[in-house]
Write an enzyme that holds these catalytic residues in place. Structure first.
Site, PDB file in Angstrom:
ATOM      1  N   HIS A  43      64.050  45.109  52.762  1.00 30.96           N
ATOM      2  CA  HIS A  43      63.234  45.393  53.957  1.00 30.96           C
ATOM      3  C   HIS A  43      63.802  44.672  55.181  1.00 30.96           C
ATOM      4  O   HIS A  43      63.912  45.251  56.264  1.00 30.96           O
ATOM      5  CB  HIS A  43      61.792  44.900  53.760  1.00 30.96           C
ATOM      6  N   LYS A  64      49.613  52.939  45.773  1.00 32.32           N
ATOM      7  CA  LYS A  64      50.124  52.833  44.407  1.00 32.32           C
ATOM      8  C   LYS A  64      49.294  51.865  43.560  1.00 32.32           C
ATOM      9  O   LYS A  64      49.192  51.991  42.379  1.00 32.32           O
ATOM     10  CB  LYS A  64      51.560  52.324  44.434  1.00 32.32           C
ATOM     11  N   ARG A  83      67.194  53.979  49.586  1.00 33.06           N
ATOM     12  CA  ARG A  83      68.014  53.192  48.657  1.00 33.06           C
ATOM     13  C   ARG A  83      68.866  54.095  47.774  1.00 33.06           C
ATOM     14  O   ARG A  83      70.051  53.851  47.581  1.00 33.06           O
ATOM     15  CB  ARG A  83      67.110  52.315  47.770  1.00 33.06           C
ATOM     16  N   SER A 134      59.825  45.826  45.798  1.00 34.90           N
ATOM     17  CA  SER A 134      58.804  44.775  45.727  1.00 34.90           C
ATOM     18  C   SER A 134      58.244  44.665  44.314  1.00 34.90           C
ATOM     19  O   SER A 134      58.021  43.562  43.798  1.00 34.90           O
ATOM     20  CB  SER A 134      57.662  45.079  46.704  1.00 34.90           C
TER      21      SER A 134
END
Ligand code: PNS
Length: 169
Positions: A23, A47, A97, A134
């Site tokens: 990030h 999520k 990514r 994360s």
């Protein structure tokens, strides 16, 4: 669009539970391209329940981006498109990514543009962080793994404090 590139306001949204070096890499590069970057923390990630509170996520981001005078940290509830319109932002920034990120992000970009009229621009994540997320950081840290390469020192502190305060391993 407010005007020329010199006035472009970019919004970089995410859960940031917690922020990673991936990030921070996107933020640092967006801060070079755009005169104003708002890092926008979603209040309730869809999520899951966040490990870190909204205040903690914002505080980590503020501390980790203090060196960029054109980066500010804010939060939003509900739709990103509504926050983008309220903020009179010109562009949404996202990091990509891997190719599989693109499938979801393409749908989000179309929907956000349909709802707000604002385009999404993608930065390719640094290959050093292409596998960093994360959730992976939290899992590895909770199992005692070394995550120092993947998060800023501030975030490592928050992870350690969370472990102590929750009594988790
Ligand atoms: O860091 P994340 O969890 O990948 O970030 C996802 C985020 C917050 C950017 C995305 O879930 C989002 O925009 N949520 C707000 C709700 C919304 O606008 N949903 C419709 C997306 S088109």
């Amino acid at each position: 669009m407010n005007g020329p590139i010199g006035r472009v306001h970019a919004i970089y949204p995410g859960s940031f539970d917690p922020p990673t070096n991936g990030h921070l890499d996107v933020i640092s590069r967006a801060a070079v391209i755009f005169p104003l970057v708002t890092v926008a923390v979603v209040v309730n990630p869809q999520k899951r329940d966040p490990v870190f509170s909204l205040d903690e996520r914002e505080e980590m981001l503020r501390r980790c981006t203090a060196q960029y005078p054109n980066v500010r940290v804010d939060h939003f509830r509900g739709l990103l498109a509504d926050f983008v319109k309220e903020s009179e932002a010109d562009v949404i920034v996202k990091g990509l990514r891997v190719v599989s990120d693109f499938e979801n992000e393409m749908a989000f970009a179309h929907m956000n543009r349909a709802l707000s009229g604002v385009d999404t621009m993608f930065l390719m994540s640094d290959s050093a962080y292409s596998f960093v997320s994360s959730s992976l950081i939290k899992e590895v840290f909770q199992q005692g793994g070394d995550v120092r390469r993947y998060v800023p020192p501030t975030v490592l502190e928050y992870l350690q404090n969370k472990r102590h305060s929750t009594g988790r391993k």
